[in-house]
Scaffold this active site. Sequence first.
Site, PDB file in Angstrom:
ATOM      1  N   LYS A 110      18.051  53.510  34.035  1.00 21.67           N
ATOM      2  CA  LYS A 110      17.165  54.871  33.707  1.00 21.67           C
ATOM      3  C   LYS A 110      16.192  54.742  35.024  1.00 21.67           C
ATOM      4  O   LYS A 110      15.769  55.604  35.608  1.00 21.67           O
ATOM      5  CB  LYS A 110      16.584  54.484  32.556  1.00 21.67           C
ATOM      6  CG  LYS A 110      15.896  55.717  31.804  1.00 21.67           C
ATOM      7  CD  LYS A 110      15.098  55.437  30.530  1.00 21.67           C
ATOM      8  CE  LYS A 110      16.129  55.183  29.506  1.00 21.67           C
ATOM      9  NZ  LYS A 110      15.623  55.047  28.183  1.00 21.67           N
TER      10      LYS A 110
ATOM     11  N   THR B 258       8.123  61.042  26.435  1.00 20.14           N
ATOM     12  CA  THR B 258       9.663  60.916  26.252  1.00 20.14           C
ATOM     13  C   THR B 258      10.071  62.423  25.581  1.00 20.14           C
ATOM     14  O   THR B 258      10.777  62.712  26.299  1.00 20.14           O
ATOM     15  CB  THR B 258      10.264  59.924  25.183  1.00 20.14           C
ATOM     16  OG1 THR B 258       9.686  58.683  25.520  1.00 20.14           O
ATOM     17  CG2 THR B 258      11.641  59.900  25.282  1.00 20.14           C
TER      18      THR B 258
ATOM     19  N   LYS C 251      11.580  46.122  32.894  1.00 18.81           N
ATOM     20  CA  LYS C 251      10.687  47.178  31.961  1.00 18.81           C
ATOM     21  C   LYS C 251      11.533  47.673  31.002  1.00 18.81           C
ATOM     22  O   LYS C 251      12.701  47.910  30.990  1.00 18.81           O
ATOM     23  CB  LYS C 251      10.273  48.494  32.734  1.00 18.81           C
ATOM     24  CG  LYS C 251       9.476  49.307  32.285  1.00 18.81           C
ATOM     25  CD  LYS C 251       7.871  49.025  32.291  1.00 18.81           C
ATOM     26  CE  LYS C 251       7.064  49.542  31.451  1.00 18.81           C
ATOM     27  NZ  LYS C 251       7.222  49.329  29.966  1.00 18.81           N
TER      28      LYS C 251
ATOM     29  N   SER D  93       5.298  55.241  31.212  1.00 20.76           N
ATOM     30  CA  SER D  93       4.939  54.028  31.058  1.00 20.76           C
ATOM     31  C   SER D  93       4.265  53.337  32.505  1.00 20.76           C
ATOM     32  O   SER D  93       3.597  52.693  32.723  1.00 20.76           O
ATOM     33  CB  SER D  93       5.859  53.048  30.591  1.00 20.76           C
ATOM     34  OG  SER D  93       6.133  52.891  29.221  1.00 20.76           O
TER      35      SER D  93
ATOM     36  N   LYS E   2      14.968  44.952  27.460  1.00 20.99           N
ATOM     37  CA  LYS E   2      14.902  45.395  26.075  1.00 20.99           C
ATOM     38  C   LYS E   2      14.700  44.120  25.164  1.00 20.99           C
ATOM     39  O   LYS E   2      14.994  43.271  25.377  1.00 20.99           O
ATOM     40  CB  LYS E   2      16.103  46.225  25.793  1.00 20.99           C
ATOM     41  CG  LYS E   2      15.665  47.245  24.739  1.00 20.99           C
ATOM     42  CD  LYS E   2      14.979  48.446  25.141  1.00 20.99           C
ATOM     43  CE  LYS E   2      14.986  49.623  24.304  1.00 20.99           C
ATOM     44  NZ  LYS E   2      14.693  50.851  24.963  1.00 20.99           N
TER      45      LYS E   2
ATOM     46  N   ASN F 221       9.111  59.967  16.981  1.00 20.79           N
ATOM     47  CA  ASN F 221       8.060  60.393  18.090  1.00 20.79           C
ATOM     48  C   ASN F 221       8.829  61.270  19.216  1.00 20.79           C
ATOM     49  O   ASN F 221       8.306  62.215  19.641  1.00 20.79           O
ATOM     50  CB  ASN F 221       7.548  59.097  18.727  1.00 20.79           C
ATOM     51  CG  ASN F 221       6.612  59.427  19.860  1.00 20.79           C
ATOM     52  OD1 ASN F 221       5.810  60.263  20.071  1.00 20.79           O
ATOM     53  ND2 ASN F 221       6.924  58.570  21.034  1.00 20.79           N
TER      54      ASN F 221
HETATM   55  N1  GLU Z   1      11.448  52.572  24.829  1.00 21.12           N
HETATM   56  C1  GLU Z   1      11.485  53.796  25.897  1.00 21.12           C
HETATM   57  C2  GLU Z   1      12.709  53.892  26.411  1.00 21.12           C
HETATM   58  O1  GLU Z   1      14.031  53.439  25.914  1.00 21.12           O
HETATM   59  C3  GLU Z   1      10.489  53.631  26.778  1.00 21.12           C
HETATM   60  C4  GLU Z   1      10.418  52.381  27.575  1.00 21.12           C
HETATM   61  C5  GLU Z   1       9.418  51.940  28.382  1.00 21.12           C
HETATM   62  O2  GLU Z   1       8.420  52.851  28.615  1.00 21.12           O
HETATM   63  O3  GLU Z   1       9.117  50.872  28.946  1.00 21.12           O
HETATM   64  O4  GLU Z   1      12.965  54.658  27.401  1.00 21.12           O
END
Ligand code: GLU
Length: 418
Positions: free
Chosen positions: A94, A190, A70, A351, A106, A221
């Site tokens: 995370k 977030t 993810k 998410s 990522k 955002n």
């Molecule tokens: N880009 C966001 C982060 O760095 C969200 C990642 C997601 O929702 O998968 O946590």
Amino acid sequence: MTKVYNPYDNFLSVLDKAATAIGLSEKDYILIKYPERELKVSIPVRMDDGSVRIFEGYRVQHSTTRGPCKGGIRYHQDVNEAEVKALAAWMSFKCAVVNIPYGGAKGGVTVDPSTLSKGELERLTRRYTAAILPIIGPEMDIPAPDVGTNAQVMDWIMDTYSVMNGYTIPGVVTGKDLEVGGSLGRPEATGRGVMIITMEVLEKYKLDPKDVSIVIQGMGNVGGTAARLLAEKGCKIVAVSDVSGGVRKAEGLDIAEITAFLKGKNKLADYQAEGVEHIDNRTLLTTPCDILIPAALENQIDADVARDLQCRLVIEAANGPTTVEGDAVLEERGIVVLPDILANAGGVVVSYCEWVQNLQSLTWEESDVNATLFKVMTRALTDVYHKARDYKISYRLAAYAVAIERLCVAKKKRGLYP
Ligand code: GLU
């Protein structure tokens, strides 16, 4: 020669320190140190003038130990392999800290999206999706927005993936628009998570939000939502910035007015209001305040900046905003840091809510989404507090320690194939 900042080295350094702090040796955690898979792709895009440009893209899958990969997709001119690797690893950690059943990944494309027309952006997105298609999917790896991408980009990814598979598969990506399977509460998740962590921390340190001054670097955002929600809680936001520069007012900025001003294409450099002064990035970061919230990119608080900070707490809304050296200075100075993998996890938590809704063909009320976010974030914060107390370590090392343990236990239970 000055050393080039490598965020993946930052990740490895903190990992080693946290593991050592809880008595692990490298053999215990070697299996969670390196990405499982790295894909680099070339993306040919037909530009509006008829020429063809090739862009570089990546998808790095750090871990599938606790579930499917993810993590977001970043469009930025500075995207590179080391950055995407670090961002992927941080996603695994995370998801482990907040205890949702995902690994981490990522993606990124080296491009400044503001220089592309909408048509070029769409063609770039669809071709990038086609290039990473063999390794993504709702059970495999689920992208989401990150710096430089948004719901529209996610909608195109979902559409491309679905067209190529012959049927609609909303769960392949999160952060979509509501009309195509997005979740209520996801766009602000977030920033809301950052607000939740901030409020909980204020309570712990017995600080009244009304007496607290905050500086926020980045009004995208995440920073923009955090600024709005924290102002609504009564906090005084004394300085904010975007890529064009910062604005400051010791008595507190009018965040509702700034938020309205930034809708559309306006930049903070053009914002004018009584008593508001324009400042550069370093002046912003070193503005006296109770809480500094970096909500932009990595590598913002190095040792030099850290020595000059005039805050009591740093709440990391960005991924990797503090360098290892900067972190050491903050610790030495007694500035408390709520680390990125905890403080900015709200996005991936919602998410997860979106993905669960997609897999079950359900839609949740916004209040249910926000209640889940609150529960997950506060539970994770408690886990990190306990770990910090038990081992007498910083919240950053404690957050990593919680994640390392969860990842290592899962790895051990699954065993090593073959
Ligand atoms: N880009 C966001 C982060 O760095 C969200 C990642 C997601 O929702 O998968 O946590």
